[in-house]
Design a protein around this motif. Sequence first.
Motif, PDB file in Angstrom:
ATOM      1  N   ASP A   1      30.724  42.794  44.268  1.00  0.00           N
ATOM      2  CA  ASP A   1      31.372  44.049  43.513  1.00  0.00           C
ATOM      3  C   ASP A   1      30.905  44.922  42.015  1.00  0.00           C
ATOM      4  O   ASP A   1      29.483  43.753  41.733  1.00  0.00           O
ATOM      5  CB  ASP A   1      32.805  43.418  43.104  1.00  0.00           C
TER       6      ASP A   1
ATOM      7  N   VAL B   1      29.393  39.875  39.989  1.00  0.00           N
ATOM      8  CA  VAL B   1      29.211  41.810  39.967  1.00  0.00           C
ATOM      9  C   VAL B   1      28.418  41.983  39.103  1.00  0.00           C
ATOM     10  O   VAL B   1      27.978  41.710  37.835  1.00  0.00           O
ATOM     11  CB  VAL B   1      30.369  41.024  39.279  1.00  0.00           C
TER      12      VAL B   1
ATOM     13  N   SER C   1      35.781  38.076  44.046  1.00  0.00           N
ATOM     14  CA  SER C   1      34.379  38.609  43.595  1.00  0.00           C
ATOM     15  C   SER C   1      33.993  37.317  42.970  1.00  0.00           C
ATOM     16  O   SER C   1      34.273  36.435  41.820  1.00  0.00           O
ATOM     17  CB  SER C   1      34.281  39.088  42.956  1.00  0.00           C
TER      18      SER C   1
ATOM     19  N   LYS D   1      39.144  41.514  38.978  1.00  0.00           N
ATOM     20  CA  LYS D   1      37.465  40.607  40.381  1.00  0.00           C
ATOM     21  C   LYS D   1      37.870  39.686  40.352  1.00  0.00           C
ATOM     22  O   LYS D   1      37.436  39.689  41.488  1.00  0.00           O
ATOM     23  CB  LYS D   1      36.182  41.444  39.147  1.00  0.00           C
TER      24      LYS D   1
END
Length: 701
Positions: A350, A465, A462, A457
Amino acid sequence: MQTGTLFYVVGPSGVGKDTLISEGMKALGPSGRYVQVRRMITRPAGIGEDHQPVNDETFAAMVEDGRFLHHWQAHGLRYGLPIGILDDLKAGRNVIANGSRGAIPDLAGIVDRFVIVEITAPPAIIRERLMARGRESAEEIEQRLARTVEPLPSNLDVVTVVNDTALDEAVTRHVAALDHHASRLFLKRVPIASARRRMAYLREDNPLVDAAALAGEGRIEITHAGTGAVRAELDLVEPCDMLRPDEIGLSREVFEALGVGNGSLVSVARTPSPSSRKILRRKIAGERLRADDYETLFGDIVDGRYPDGETAAFLLKAIQSLDDEEAIAVAKARCRFGPRIDWGSPSVVDKHSLGGIPGSRITLIVVPIVAAAGLLMPKTSSRAITSASGTADVMEALCRIDLSFADVDRVVRETGGCIAWNGRLNHSVLDDVVNAITRPLALDSNTWSVASILSKKWTAGSTHVVIDMPYGPNAKLKTRAEADELGRIFERVGAGLGMTVRAFATDGGNAIGNGIGPALELRDVMKVLDNAPDAPADLRNKALFFASQILSFSPEHGSHAEARRTAEEILVSGRARAKLDEIAAAQGAHSPIMPGPFTRTIAAPRDGMVEAVDGWHIAGIARRAGAPHDKSAGVDLKVGPGHEVFKGDPLFMIHSGSVASLERAVAAATPETGITLSSSGIRPSHIPIDPREAPPAPTVT
């Protein structure tokens, strides 16, 4: 009026009913609010419980004279509860009576507040207790345990106490259950509208609860067993006709939220809990808290258990004093408010941008590149709040973005990525409450934001990131040093959540690309994906940088240089454009929205060299033109820093979907274009630069 409650205690032999009643009275008796009734039994004294022995003739005469509230027969004996119980109930005392499950009385219209207390225990424990008592043989005990138990009446209040543990713990359960039900109040809707302030009202002379104590700190929680609970602030009223002493009044809003009728019995308790309030006071005093502490506080804040003043005091202290370790604790606590999405992949990537840079729509280029490379990238993005466009607004000019969780799951599993609006997917009730308090008070903390961003997130599934942190005079982060420090916090908190996070400071001094506004920014994105010769170089370079950083998470790339080559190959080959088309089709593609048909060109007022482009002022002009709600509206820049222009050359073109909005935008651009020209004019040795040429790319560090 009876304000006392009759507790009718039932349970099989060996369950410990008599013990719980007698031990419970040791705790309840000193208050003066509880009495234990002595049953009349046709059994000699000294056998079994402490009762009042009578013979059969006397018992029959008492029945004839109406001296029993309730009587029954069992095991060859006759049992009775004296009529004097009613005097205790009228005096506000709660009566505890040892009863019989098979002879539960119908006291409707006689006793106002009647609760059956069912004492239970597992058969193995009952067997052990009966054997220790030594009154029955093993066969008799098994027969007793095998008896069929009739269900308790469904139309009566029943509370169950399980006596399967140490005596002190069982007594605590028993006492808590009785005190909870003894303090119940009759509900009454009062003719008051309290709007946002949810209000409840008690008489000062309420005999069932300590009204003054409840009205002290915090809110109260009003609970109905069938529908749940609501929270409200409490005001006290003097004795009056508006409320009976045993009633609680609710304003219109609270009454409707609880959803039960007048006269219903409800429980009232002060909230938050003493332990929660202790945690809050520790933080206000400057102590550091753990994740469990923050989870407790966040839960009570979301549930409305704290008044706004106390919540604001806590947030002020927390936001001002959050260090790295507490940021991790806050992030972990936030993660516990929702399940994590499992994508079934060891690597889910992400990106996040602190935003604020007009035209920086790299997400629509990064996601297709990454997804085409085989990585999963379920991206959620925001719509614009104060700017001319957000990532979601630009994507909405191409396809549907208002996706459900099921839609996102389908799209990502089909295509490898998505670009969806986060309003439906990442909504946080905690953020709603916090923002309602912090925004009017201008409370802000980058560290607090890190915990909020990364917790979302994490819950989105995720594992890796990248963070884009633009800095500049008009950006959220003003200096490179500030961006570097925040990047360190992002990476530290991410590691605390078990994620790999890389944060990058980027030059946010100028707008990115040529278009500002959804349709124009989409046009720039498509030029990059189509490898058009006039594609904005700064947009292309920044997108490739972040795409390659994400691809370098994959073990298939031994270095960032290899990841960069892969990203460029995917872009140049057209695979990225094809992947965006695939994602858009899966989300629900429509005809791309084109720049608005009503236009006006803003020209240079004199000769000069462009020294700076105030993208934020230009974005304000785009908003006057209708962006972001009018997806076709915006500003198309024709020059950038370093460009030389002559008087009358185009600086930018305004697009709009309506003439009225266009005129408002022109009026905003006339006194101040947002483009600074050098005062010395064009240097003679310079050849004017083609205004269609893209401005130089911002520095990415």
